[in-house]
Design a protein around this motif. Structure first.
Motif, PDB file in Angstrom:
ATOM      1  N   LYS A   1     -32.702  -5.869 -21.226  1.00 18.46           N
ATOM      2  CA  LYS A   1     -32.914  -7.273 -21.551  1.00 18.46           C
ATOM      3  C   LYS A   1     -33.588  -7.462 -22.900  1.00 18.46           C
ATOM      4  CE  LYS A   1     -37.357  -7.586 -19.117  1.00 18.46           C
ATOM      5  NZ  LYS A   1     -38.126  -8.310 -18.066  1.00 18.46           N
ATOM      6  N   ASN A   2     -34.309  -6.416 -23.382  1.00 24.08           N
ATOM      7  CA  ASN A   2     -34.976  -6.505 -24.681  1.00 24.08           C
ATOM      8  C   ASN A   2     -34.090  -6.049 -25.834  1.00 24.08           C
ATOM      9  OD1 ASN A   2     -37.435  -7.502 -23.664  1.00 24.08           O
ATOM     10  ND2 ASN A   2     -38.112  -5.428 -23.146  1.00 24.08           N
ATOM     11  N   LYS A   3     -32.843  -5.741 -25.536  1.00 25.19           N
ATOM     12  CA  LYS A   3     -31.868  -5.336 -26.560  1.00 25.19           C
ATOM     13  C   LYS A   3     -32.431  -4.204 -27.425  1.00 25.19           C
ATOM     14  CE  LYS A   3     -29.627  -9.863 -26.728  1.00 25.19           C
ATOM     15  NZ  LYS A   3     -28.520  -9.393 -25.853  1.00 25.19           N
ATOM     16  N   LEU A   4     -32.705  -3.094 -26.796  1.00 27.34           N
ATOM     17  CA  LEU A   4     -33.212  -1.915 -27.498  1.00 27.34           C
ATOM     18  C   LEU A   4     -32.051  -1.251 -28.231  1.00 27.34           C
ATOM     19  CD1 LEU A   4     -35.540  -0.497 -24.695  1.00 27.34           C
ATOM     20  CD2 LEU A   4     -36.127  -2.037 -26.586  1.00 27.34           C
ATOM     21  N   ARG A   5     -32.040  -1.453 -29.541  1.00 28.63           N
ATOM     22  CA  ARG A   5     -30.902  -1.024 -30.352  1.00 28.63           C
ATOM     23  C   ARG A   5     -30.900   0.477 -30.556  1.00 28.63           C
ATOM     24  NH1 ARG A   5     -26.977  -4.788 -31.155  1.00 28.63           N
ATOM     25  NH2 ARG A   5     -26.160  -2.935 -32.153  1.00 28.63           N
ATOM     26  N   GLY A   6     -29.706   1.045 -30.516  1.00 28.51           N
ATOM     27  CA  GLY A   6     -29.514   2.455 -30.790  1.00 28.51           C
ATOM     28  C   GLY A   6     -28.489   2.653 -31.893  1.00 28.51           C
ATOM     29  N   ASN A   7     -28.459   3.836 -32.425  1.00 33.67           N
ATOM     30  CA  ASN A   7     -27.577   4.153 -33.541  1.00 33.67           C
ATOM     31  C   ASN A   7     -27.297   5.648 -33.480  1.00 33.67           C
ATOM     32  OD1 ASN A   7     -26.325   4.531 -35.999  1.00 33.67           O
ATOM     33  ND2 ASN A   7     -28.190   4.275 -37.190  1.00 33.67           N
ATOM     34  N   TYR A   8     -26.069   6.028 -33.090  1.00 27.00           N
ATOM     35  CA  TYR A   8     -25.696   7.427 -32.911  1.00 27.00           C
ATOM     36  C   TYR A   8     -24.453   7.711 -33.749  1.00 27.00           C
ATOM     37  CZ  TYR A   8     -28.838   6.952 -28.927  1.00 27.00           C
ATOM     38  OH  TYR A   8     -29.935   6.699 -28.136  1.00 27.00           O
ATOM     39  N   LYS A   9     -24.484   8.824 -34.464  1.00 26.59           N
ATOM     40  CA  LYS A   9     -23.333   9.132 -35.332  1.00 26.59           C
ATOM     41  C   LYS A   9     -23.115  10.631 -35.412  1.00 26.59           C
ATOM     42  CE  LYS A   9     -25.542   7.081 -38.562  1.00 26.59           C
ATOM     43  NZ  LYS A   9     -25.866   6.391 -39.835  1.00 26.59           N
ATOM     44  N   ILE A  10     -21.859  10.987 -35.589  1.00 21.95           N
ATOM     45  CA  ILE A  10     -21.468  12.378 -35.794  1.00 21.95           C
ATOM     46  C   ILE A  10     -20.411  12.388 -36.884  1.00 21.95           C
ATOM     47  CG2 ILE A  10     -19.712  12.304 -33.957  1.00 21.95           C
ATOM     48  CD1 ILE A  10     -20.430  15.252 -33.394  1.00 21.95           C
ATOM     49  N   GLY A  11     -20.472  13.378 -37.754  1.00 24.90           N
ATOM     50  CA  GLY A  11     -19.521  13.388 -38.855  1.00 24.90           C
ATOM     51  C   GLY A  11     -19.439  14.736 -39.536  1.00 24.90           C
ATOM     52  N   ALA A  12     -18.528  14.825 -40.500  1.00 26.99           N
ATOM     53  CA  ALA A  12     -18.323  16.064 -41.245  1.00 26.99           C
ATOM     54  C   ALA A  12     -17.606  15.756 -42.543  1.00 26.99           C
ATOM     55  CB  ALA A  12     -17.510  17.061 -40.424  1.00 26.99           C
ATOM     56  N   TRP A  13     -17.738  16.652 -43.516  1.00 28.70           N
ATOM     57  CA  TRP A  13     -16.903  16.556 -44.704  1.00 28.70           C
ATOM     58  C   TRP A  13     -16.507  17.949 -45.168  1.00 28.70           C
ATOM     59  CZ3 TRP A  13     -18.871  18.898 -49.053  1.00 28.70           C
ATOM     60  CH2 TRP A  13     -20.249  18.905 -49.266  1.00 28.70           C
ATOM     61  N   TYR A  14     -15.389  17.980 -45.901  1.00 30.72           N
ATOM     62  CA  TYR A  14     -14.854  19.228 -46.421  1.00 30.72           C
ATOM     63  C   TYR A  14     -14.505  19.044 -47.886  1.00 30.72           C
ATOM     64  CZ  TYR A  14     -11.864  23.285 -47.173  1.00 30.72           C
ATOM     65  OH  TYR A  14     -11.320  24.447 -47.659  1.00 30.72           O
ATOM     66  N   ASP A  15     -15.015  19.934 -48.710  1.00 25.82           N
ATOM     67  CA  ASP A  15     -14.769  19.919 -50.150  1.00 25.82           C
ATOM     68  C   ASP A  15     -13.840  21.085 -50.472  1.00 25.82           C
ATOM     69  OD1 ASP A  15     -14.860  20.178 -52.900  1.00 25.82           O
ATOM     70  OD2 ASP A  15     -17.041  20.304 -53.035  1.00 25.82           O
ATOM     71  N   ASN A  16     -12.667  20.795 -51.021  1.00 25.02           N
ATOM     72  CA  ASN A  16     -11.688  21.863 -51.243  1.00 25.02           C
ATOM     73  C   ASN A  16     -11.862  22.587 -52.575  1.00 25.02           C
ATOM     74  OD1 ASN A  16     -10.646  20.098 -53.149  1.00 25.02           O
ATOM     75  ND2 ASN A  16      -8.588  20.021 -52.271  1.00 25.02           N
ATOM     76  N   SER A  17     -12.991  22.378 -53.249  1.00 21.01           N
ATOM     77  CA  SER A  17     -13.298  23.145 -54.464  1.00 21.01           C
ATOM     78  C   SER A  17     -13.577  24.604 -54.115  1.00 21.01           C
ATOM     79  CB  SER A  17     -14.515  22.552 -55.171  1.00 21.01           C
ATOM     80  OG  SER A  17     -14.351  21.190 -55.446  1.00 21.01           O
ATOM     81  N   ARG A  18     -13.577  25.462 -55.119  1.00 22.02           N
ATOM     82  CA  ARG A  18     -13.908  26.868 -54.937  1.00 22.02           C
ATOM     83  C   ARG A  18     -15.341  27.106 -55.415  1.00 22.02           C
ATOM     84  NH1 ARG A  18     -11.494  30.383 -57.892  1.00 22.02           N
ATOM     85  NH2 ARG A  18     -11.324  32.096 -56.384  1.00 22.02           N
ATOM     86  N   TYR A  19     -16.140  27.767 -54.557  1.00 28.75           N
ATOM     87  CA  TYR A  19     -17.536  28.031 -54.869  1.00 28.75           C
ATOM     88  C   TYR A  19     -17.821  29.525 -54.754  1.00 28.75           C
ATOM     89  CZ  TYR A  19     -18.226  23.013 -54.424  1.00 28.75           C
ATOM     90  OH  TYR A  19     -18.135  21.655 -54.586  1.00 28.75           O
ATOM     91  N   PRO A  20     -18.723  30.052 -55.599  1.00 30.65           N
ATOM     92  CA  PRO A  20     -19.034  31.483 -55.528  1.00 30.65           C
ATOM     93  C   PRO A  20     -19.830  31.832 -54.284  1.00 30.65           C
ATOM     94  CG  PRO A  20     -20.481  30.393 -57.104  1.00 30.65           C
ATOM     95  CD  PRO A  20     -19.461  29.373 -56.683  1.00 30.65           C
ATOM     96  N   ASN A  21     -19.482  32.954 -53.660  1.00 38.84           N
ATOM     97  CA  ASN A  21     -20.268  33.471 -52.556  1.00 38.84           C
ATOM     98  C   ASN A  21     -21.657  33.836 -53.081  1.00 38.84           C
ATOM     99  OD1 ASN A  21     -21.346  35.744 -50.701  1.00 38.84           O
ATOM    100  ND2 ASN A  21     -19.603  34.940 -49.558  1.00 38.84           N
ATOM    101  N   LEU A  22     -22.671  33.546 -52.290  1.00 32.56           N
ATOM    102  CA  LEU A  22     -24.038  33.767 -52.753  1.00 32.56           C
ATOM    103  C   LEU A  22     -24.407  35.240 -52.855  1.00 32.56           C
ATOM    104  CD1 LEU A  22     -25.844  30.952 -50.735  1.00 32.56           C
ATOM    105  CD2 LEU A  22     -25.194  30.936 -53.145  1.00 32.56           C
ATOM    106  N   TYR A  23     -23.626  36.112 -52.194  1.00 31.63           N
ATOM    107  CA  TYR A  23     -23.988  37.537 -52.165  1.00 31.63           C
ATOM    108  C   TYR A  23     -22.851  38.469 -52.561  1.00 31.63           C
ATOM    109  CZ  TYR A  23     -25.046  42.106 -50.077  1.00 31.63           C
ATOM    110  OH  TYR A  23     -25.229  43.442 -49.863  1.00 31.63           O
ATOM    111  N   GLU A  24     -21.639  38.172 -52.122  1.00 37.38           N
ATOM    112  CA  GLU A  24     -20.569  39.159 -52.185  1.00 37.38           C
ATOM    113  C   GLU A  24     -19.826  39.181 -53.518  1.00 37.38           C
ATOM    114  OE1 GLU A  24     -17.933  38.473 -48.954  1.00 37.38           O
ATOM    115  OE2 GLU A  24     -19.436  38.852 -47.408  1.00 37.38           O
TER     116      GLU A  24
END
Length: 485
Positions: A293-316
């Motif tokens: 009755k007090n209209k307790l608002r919520g906000n839930y989200k799930i997401g993802a992104w993918y970048d198709n650039s090429r990046y250097p491996n940090l070790y190999e």
């Protein structure tokens, strides 16, 4: 134990000041009616105003396109100028944020810094101005000064401040410049232009009540990657937001990825940079329920992104061994991915505003650890607004953050150590030891001083600064002053 450890421009303004201006204390007022003829009361801050940013997993009720009609200013209505502007669909604001912080113990060195910025933004509702239904345009620029406390702390993993740096040493650094066009009574909104991707995706306005920038307005590590940068850097691209119901949304975006250190150049205005051949594709699904009755608002989200650039491996290297040891070329990875889950939920209501109450916030974010130095980030906190101790415009909060660095970057650093080589800086800056994990504890109290003006006190405790054991834990005190002219 892991790793051994114990929009519419009315909408963008809320977003912008959440991310850019931290906590701007504004008198309690109401957002103007949208095309759906709904009016919402808003608490005493621009950040709280970000709830109305439809399609961003916010507290909005329905597909709103709010304006800043009735928004308070320190200097009132500017002698009648503000009412004239809003009558013609133009919403103009100039805001000031000054932050001061210092570490009283721990870290690489003892230091204190003053940093801040002036920000100006202009939203135009073209339906009011020229009769073009559902069209808005947005421009946001900032002018900053000062430096980051993190570098002298020896901690580039998290930053205790929201505002730091000169923003390209230009008079007006471009943060965003884009248009919104709504369709079907705002059930569909298309945004095109120069957009900080983190201002739409993985966005949490409540977290910006805290001064530590690692979760404001979206989380590290995603916002520090070229394909998902947040303010003051944007990406050319577009966002399509769909509202199947008043409590759900689906949002997708495609952005050009700059291979340079700064999208748009150091000033933000060099939009047609070279090398913009790769793209970042983002998606987010959100649910905005209201309980009881007090209209307790919520906000839930799930997401993802993918970048198709090429990046250097940090070790190999190209054969999978340490590139530092073999001297061979580094292996490049085709693409990088980031994912998140975030929420905020009102637990107790103290007043009529959508954020007047005790709100729990939290989330978890992940980025691909073989090319990103920080692998995952978790946080949880409580924020009290519309306070029950008879200061309805004040705010108080506590938060805990945990950050894990990737195993791949630790292998790189162990290789540097064994070979007697200096540590290699990563996306977060200089490195002072083999990185593992870091915790941040934060508490604040924001005091409403006068119309459109707030003073906030903040305490942070950084456990394992820089995600290493090189320096002692750091205790940091500071505060910020914000006002909207």
């Amino acid at each position: 134990m892991k790793n051994g450890r114990p929009m519419q421009w009315g909408r963008l303004i809320g977003l912008f000041c959440c991310t850019v201006l931290s906590f701007v204390g504004l008198d309690r007022t109401a957002l103007a009616q949208s095309e759906t003829s709904q009016t919402l009361a808003t608490p005493d801050s621009y950040k709280s105003r970000a709830f109305a940013m439809e399609g961003m997993g916010s507290f909005a009720v329905g597909p709103l396109v709010p304006t800043l009609y009735g928004n308070p200013h320190l200097f009132g209505d500017w002698g009648g100028v503000q009412p004239w502007l809003t009558k013609h669909g133009m919403y103009f604001n100039v805001s000031l944020n000054e932050e001061y912080m210092g570490n009283v113990t721990g870290g690489r060195t003892r230091d204190n810094v003053l940093a801040g910025q002036v920000a100006g933004e202009l939203d135009i509702d073209w339906q009011q101005l020229a009769g073009v239904k559902g069209l808005w345009t947005h421009l946001l620029v900032v002018n900053g000064h000062g430096r980051s406390l993190s570098h002298t702390l020896g901690d580039s993993v998290t930053n205790p401040e929201q505002i730091y740096g000169a923003r390209g040493n230009v008079v007006a650094h471009l943060v965003s410049m884009y248009m919104d066009k709504s369709f079907l009574n705002d059930r569909i909104i298309l945004s095109l232009g120069d957009i900080p991707t983190g201002s739409f995706f993985a966005f949490d306005y409540v977290a910006c009540s805290f001064m530590n920038v690692s979760v404001c307005s979206n989380f590290a590590p995603g916002k520090y990657m070229p394909g998902g940068r947040d303010w003051p850097s944007g990406n050319l691209g577009g966002v399509l937001r769909l509202r199947p119901t008043e409590q759900t949304y689906i949002m997708g975006g495609v952005f050009a990825v700059s291979p340079h250190s700064y999208n748009g150049g150091i000033s933000g205005w060099a939009l047609a940079q070279s090398g913009l051949g790769k793209v970042s594709s983002q998606i987010e699904i959100g649910w905005m329920p209201s309980f009881g009755k007090n209209k307790l608002r919520g906000n839930y989200k799930i997401g993802a992104w993918y970048d198709n650039s090429r990046y250097p491996n940090l070790y190999e290297d190209i054969n999978g061994n340490s590139f530092q040891q073999t001297g061979l070329a580094r292996r490049y990875q085709a693409g990088v991915s980031t994912a998140w889950f975030m929420f905020d939920q009102m637990l107790v209501r103290n007043g009529p505003g959508v954020t007047d109450g005790l709100i729990a916030i939290g989330g978890a974010g992940y980025s691909q650890g073989n090319v990103v130095a920080m692998r995952d980030h978790e946080w949880v906190g409580l924020v009290e607004t519309g306070t029950p101790w008879h200061r309805k415009s004040d705010q108080i909060g506590v938060m805990f953050q945990h950050m894990d660095m990737s195993r791949t970057v630790a292998l790189q650093q162990e290789s540097s150590l064994s070979l007697g080589l200096p540590f290699i800086s990563n996306q977060w800056g200089p490195v002072y030891g083999v990185q593992n994990w870091e915790n941040v504890y934060e508490a604040f109290y924001s005091l409403h001083l006068m119309r459109a003006t707030t003073l906030q006190a903040d305490f942070q405790y950084l456990q394992r600064p820089g995600a290493t054991t090189t320096f002692k834990d750091a205790a940091i005190i500071g505060g910020q002053f914000t006002t909207n002219f």
